[in-house]
Design an enzyme around this catalytic site. Structure first.
Site, PDB file in Angstrom:
ATOM      1  CG  ASP A   1      -1.778   1.242   1.323  1.00 36.93           C
ATOM      2  OD1 ASP A   1      -2.339   1.635   0.290  1.00 36.93           O
ATOM      3  OD2 ASP A   1      -1.905   1.837   2.413  1.00 36.93           O
ATOM      4  CB  SER A   2       0.152   4.781  -0.651  1.00 39.49           C
ATOM      5  OG  SER A   2      -1.036   4.804   0.105  1.00 39.49           O
TER       6      SER A   2
ATOM      7  CE1 TYR B   1       2.787   5.760  -3.082  1.00 35.90           C
ATOM      8  CE2 TYR B   1       1.706   3.933  -4.182  1.00 35.90           C
ATOM      9  CZ  TYR B   1       2.815   4.459  -3.568  1.00 35.90           C
ATOM     10  OH  TYR B   1       3.945   3.698  -3.450  1.00 35.90           O
ATOM     11  N   GLY B   2      -2.988   9.154  -3.515  1.00 40.78           N
ATOM     12  CA  GLY B   2      -4.324   9.416  -4.053  1.00 40.78           C
ATOM     13  C   GLY B   2      -4.506  10.665  -4.880  1.00 40.78           C
TER      14      GLY B   2
ATOM     15  CB  CYS C   1      -2.875   0.744  -2.633  1.00 41.50           C
ATOM     16  SG  CYS C   1      -2.894   2.509  -3.013  1.00 41.50           S
TER      17      CYS C   1
ATOM     18  CB  THR D   1      -4.631   5.125  -5.207  1.00 33.99           C
ATOM     19  OG1 THR D   1      -5.452   5.759  -4.217  1.00 33.99           O
ATOM     20  CG2 THR D   1      -4.182   6.146  -6.217  1.00 33.99           C
TER      21      THR D   1
ATOM     22  CD  GLU E   1      -0.783   6.822   6.313  1.00 31.38           C
ATOM     23  OE1 GLU E   1       0.359   6.935   6.761  1.00 31.38           O
ATOM     24  OE2 GLU E   1      -1.180   5.800   5.710  1.00 31.38           O
TER      25      GLU E   1
ATOM     26  CB  CYS F   1      -9.418   4.519   0.200  1.00 23.57           C
ATOM     27  SG  CYS F   1      -7.860   5.002   0.936  1.00 23.57           S
ATOM     28  CB  THR F   2      -6.731  -0.205   2.202  1.00 24.99           C
ATOM     29  OG1 THR F   2      -5.653   0.583   1.683  1.00 24.99           O
ATOM     30  CG2 THR F   2      -7.119  -1.273   1.209  1.00 24.99           C
ATOM     31  CG  HIS F   3      -5.478   5.041   4.479  1.00 24.93           C
ATOM     32  ND1 HIS F   3      -4.875   4.528   3.365  1.00 24.93           N
ATOM     33  CD2 HIS F   3      -4.483   5.564   5.256  1.00 24.93           C
ATOM     34  CE1 HIS F   3      -3.561   4.745   3.448  1.00 24.93           C
ATOM     35  NE2 HIS F   3      -3.304   5.372   4.577  1.00 24.93           N
TER      36      HIS F   3
HETATM   37  N1  DGL Z   1      -4.675   3.105   0.906  1.00 28.00           N
HETATM   38  C1  DGL Z   1      -4.613   3.903  -0.290  1.00 28.00           C
HETATM   39  C2  DGL Z   1      -5.818   3.638  -1.157  1.00 28.00           C
HETATM   40  O1  DGL Z   1      -6.473   2.666  -0.910  1.00 28.00           O
HETATM   41  C3  DGL Z   1      -4.401   5.271   0.150  1.00 28.00           C
HETATM   42  C4  DGL Z   1      -4.357   6.259  -0.930  1.00 28.00           C
HETATM   43  C5  DGL Z   1      -3.341   7.300  -0.804  1.00 28.00           C
HETATM   44  O2  DGL Z   1      -2.185   6.988  -0.534  1.00 28.00           O
HETATM   45  O3  DGL Z   1      -3.728   8.435  -1.052  1.00 28.00           O
HETATM   46  O4  DGL Z   1      -6.152   4.311  -2.091  1.00 28.00           O
END
Ligand code: DGL
Length: 270
Positions: A10-11, A42-43, A73, A75, A152, A186-188
């Site tokens: 993931d990012s 990354y988004g 991730c 994204t 985060e 998004c996994t967050h």
């Molecule tokens: N966990 C990433 C996703 O699912 C986070 C995106 C990001 O880094 O902006 O998109």
């Protein structure tokens, strides 16, 4: 049976919500996780940058002898899945298809919402997948760029006025659309389940993309007789920035302590 580890990336830390699910449903598996915390989020990035980062992430992970990779991730899954699948000799599982299948099955009214990063929404990948599954579905997509940095930072609990204000601002228009299912694309975002659930109300079902990707991974491995067999699997964690920060926040995402299991690497070498 296949005892090799599963790679997950993931990012940043969000992908740990998928690791949590993998460990819950496949406790015998060994997992190697990479979180690109030096370059999160990354988004908001363009596709070329995402592809460059994702290729490096995958190259790092495949320096281990893996049996499959989960792109935890949203994204990267929405923007780079086909490229990574074509370039890798391994099964590469993204979050979009499994999450859309679950949402399409859950929705009674056919009105489905998607909350995701800007790059995921702009890619149109969720809409395309929903259309393929059931052209009658009405899909309402919404970019929520402030969610990732807040999560985060650990600002994700009910009662935190910052996240509650941001979430209400984003999600109330979606609630007014009358969706009965909302993909947390998004996994967050699973860390925001309580906050988002309060705003959307009890009639809206939330789909956790990490959990769906974990289930898809198990299904794929079991079809190929590729599940591991050992009493208890383990996990190693790699990050591209301070391991101490990763360690401190990881327990929030994982629900377990990762002290002593985190190493920092230089992703620019891959
Ligand atoms: N966990 C990433 C996703 O699912 C986070 C995106 C990001 O880094 O902006 O998109």
């Amino acid at each position: 049976m296949n005892q090799r580890p599963i790679g997950v990336f993931d990012s940043g830390l969000g992908g740990l919500t998928a690791v949590r699910q993998l460990r819950r449903i496949m406790p015998s598996e060994n997992i190697i996780y990479f979180g690109d915390t030096a370059r999160v989020p990354y988004g908001n990035r363009g596709r070329e940058t995402l592809l460059k980062y994702a290729r490096q992430d995958l190259r790092f992970l495949t320096s281990f002898d893996l049996k499959a990779v989960v792109i935890a991730c949203g994204t990267v899954s929405t923007n780079c899945l086909e490229d990574l699948q074509a370039e890798s000799g391994l099964p590469v599982i993204g979050v979009v298809d499994p999450a859309c299948r679950r949402a399409a099955a859950l929705s009674g009214t056919g009105r489905v919402g998607l909350a995701a990063t800007r790059a995921s929404v702009a890619s149109g990948a969720y809409e395309r997948t929903f259309r393929r599954l059931d052209p009658r579905l009405e899909v309402y997509s919404l970019a929520c760029p402030l969610f990732v940095p807040l999560v985060e930072e650990g600002r994700c609990r009910p009662g935190d006025r910052v996240i509650e204000t941001v979430a209400a601002e984003y999600l109330l228009p979606l609630r007014e659309r009358g969706v009965d299912t909302l993909v947390l694309g998004c996994t967050h975002y699973p860390l925001l389940t309580d906050v988002i659930g309060q705003i959307m109300g009890p009639g809206v079902q939330l789909v956790d993309v990490g959990a769906e990707a974990a289930a898809a991974c198990r299904e794929l491995l079991s079809q190929r007789d590729g599940l591991a067999c050992r009493p208890q699997g383990g996990a190693s964690y790699y990050t591209s920035d301070r391991a101490s920060d990763f360690q401190r926040l990881a327990s929030l995402f994982l629900g377990e302590d990762v002290a002593g299991q985190v190493q920092e690497i230089d992703i620019s070498k891959y």
